[in-house]
Design a protein around this motif. Structure first.
Motif: not given
Length: 134
Positions: A46-48, A53-55
């Motif tokens: 899943c997205n985390v 935001y770059g991390l």
């Protein structure tokens, strides 16, 4: 390379379930992914998100990293990957994820939603000039 209708359905179901595990407090865009390895295992991701935001890490890369951790990078090869989001809105893999998929599955089938519904493509079609040392 192709996969069966049953495998497609399983991948979509696992990816849909993974969306509920996403950490997306900033965008609210919850994405799930599921990969089918050549050895027949399925791994989810899943997205985390992160305040920086770059991390943030995409669902596709989370699933791939899980598979590598479980099976070992030299052994793990992707047969297929499914990417979905809660709203089934268009959601093809980003450029970084396309390169990541290529690294572990140069013949991988990619399932994702676009404006016409569920699409099936190869990673070679989605990333025709992939970076490679060989």
């Amino acid at each position: 390379m192709s996969i069966s209708s049953e495998d497609k359905a399983r991948l979509i179901a696992v990816a849909e379930a993974a969306t509920r595990k996403a950490y997306a407090p900033f965008s609210g865009f919850r994405v799930g992914a599921a990969i089918l390895t050549e050895s027949g295992n399925i791994f989810e991701g899943c997205n985390v998100e992160n305040q920086s935001y770059g991390l943030t890490i995409c669902a596709e890369r989370t699933a791939i990293v899980s598979a590598v951790a479980a099976q070992g990078g030299e052994k793990m090869r992707i047969r297929a990957i499914a990417i979905v989001n809660e709203d089934q809105t268009p959601c093809s893999p980003c450029g970084a994820c396309r390169q990541f998929i290529w690294e572990f599955g140069r013949d991988a089938i990619v399932l994702f939603y676009d404006s016409k519904g569920l699409q099936e493509s190869s990673i070679r079609q989605l990333l025709p000039h992939a970076f490679s040392f060989d």
